[in-house]
Scaffold this active site. Structure first.
Site, PDB file in Angstrom:
ATOM      1  CE  LYS A  81      -2.214   0.570   3.919  1.00 51.06           C
ATOM      2  NZ  LYS A  81      -2.023   1.835   4.632  1.00 51.06           N
ATOM      3  NE  ARG A 126      -4.783   2.079  10.471  1.00 51.34           N
ATOM      4  CZ  ARG A 126      -3.532   2.377  10.709  1.00 51.34           C
ATOM      5  NH1 ARG A 126      -3.204   2.950  11.832  1.00 51.34           N
ATOM      6  NH2 ARG A 126      -2.601   2.073   9.839  1.00 51.34           N
ATOM      7  NE  ARG A 174       8.743  -6.966   6.394  1.00 53.52           N
ATOM      8  CZ  ARG A 174       7.977  -5.882   6.482  1.00 53.52           C
ATOM      9  NH1 ARG A 174       7.849  -5.085   5.439  1.00 53.52           N
ATOM     10  NH2 ARG A 174       7.362  -5.576   7.602  1.00 53.52           N
ATOM     11  NE  ARG A 178       9.402  -5.148  11.419  1.00 58.66           N
ATOM     12  CZ  ARG A 178       8.400  -4.266  11.276  1.00 58.66           C
ATOM     13  NH1 ARG A 178       8.511  -3.048  11.741  1.00 58.66           N
ATOM     14  NH2 ARG A 178       7.285  -4.608  10.668  1.00 58.66           N
ATOM     15  NE  ARG A 209       1.343  -5.984  11.732  1.00 57.61           N
ATOM     16  CZ  ARG A 209       2.367  -5.911  10.880  1.00 57.61           C
ATOM     17  NH1 ARG A 209       3.266  -6.865  10.832  1.00 57.61           N
ATOM     18  NH2 ARG A 209       2.478  -4.869  10.075  1.00 57.61           N
TER      19      ARG A 209
END
Ligand SMILES: [Zn+2]
Length: 213
Positions: free
Chosen positions: A13, A88, A127, A160, A171
């Site tokens: 995004k 949001r 990642r 992370r 999430r």
């Protein structure tokens, strides 16, 4: 154009927002960026926000909404804007509508990046980040030259907390709960344009030009 960006974490995004900003010369407005700007400029709402941020607390909706209003009255949004990360919630979407109505303008697009959970989990869980220079690697698409070590500064790469599979799933769930009402709202208004999250980076410019017209 006046665009809001919708899309789950890891969907690309932000990358799309940057390309659109370059293509059409419009500012990207993020909640974090607005908050930092308002605090730096010591605006009315910026000063209110600072007391929460200094304590490490979440800035309440009414203050964030006030900051959006301040930001929307700046001259650089006259050419259009790209809102990333706001609204949001339905409450924030209502406020945005009011602010735009006062200015006599309307949103032109709600750009929704669509990507399956499987692909998002694949992207984010592979990642690896450098804790020193913040370079981001990917075990498949952008591996470091030496396994587990940052090419740029030689630090040991880490996964992370946010990119651990369980955390990603959580999430995504939170994202869906918060977003489905927004998607429905902008769908009803005929503002949704979908962007396939699997389009490779090199094809994104042409793709975005095409869907935004
Ligand atoms: Zn590094």
């Amino acid at each position: 154009m006046r665009i809001i960006m919708l899309g789950p974490p890891g969907s690309g995004k932000g990358t799309r927002a940057h390309i659109i900003s370059e293509l059409y010369g419009m500012p990207i407005i993020t909640t974090g960026g607005m908050l930092r700007g308002a605090v730096r400029e010591k605006t009315e709402y910026g000063q209110k926000a600072k007391s929460y941020m200094d304590r490490g607390d979440l800035v309440p909706d009414n203050i964030v909404n006030g900051i959006v209003k301040e930001r929307m009255s700046k001259p650089d949004v006259a050419k259009g804007f790209i809102l990333d990360g706001y609204p949001r919630s339905v409450n924030q979407a209502d406020t945005l509508d009011e602010i735009l109505k006062e200015k006599g303008i309307k949103l032109t697009h709600a750009l929704s990046v669509v990507l399956s959970d499987e692909v998002i989990i694949e992207r984010l869980s592979k990642r690896r980040g450098c804790p020193v220079c913040y370079e981001i690697y990917h075990l498949v698409s952008k591996p470091p030259k030496k396994e587990g070590v940052c090419d740029r500064c030689g630090a040991k790469l880490i996964l992370r907390e946010d990119d651990k599979e369980d955390v990603i799933k959580y999430r995504l769930q939170v994202y869906k709960e918060n977003t489905h009402q927004l998607l429905e709202r902008y769908e009803r208004l005929g503002l949704i344009v979908e962007s396939d999250g699997e389009i490779p980076l090199e094809g994104l410019r042409d793709h975005l030009k095409e869907i935004l017209g």
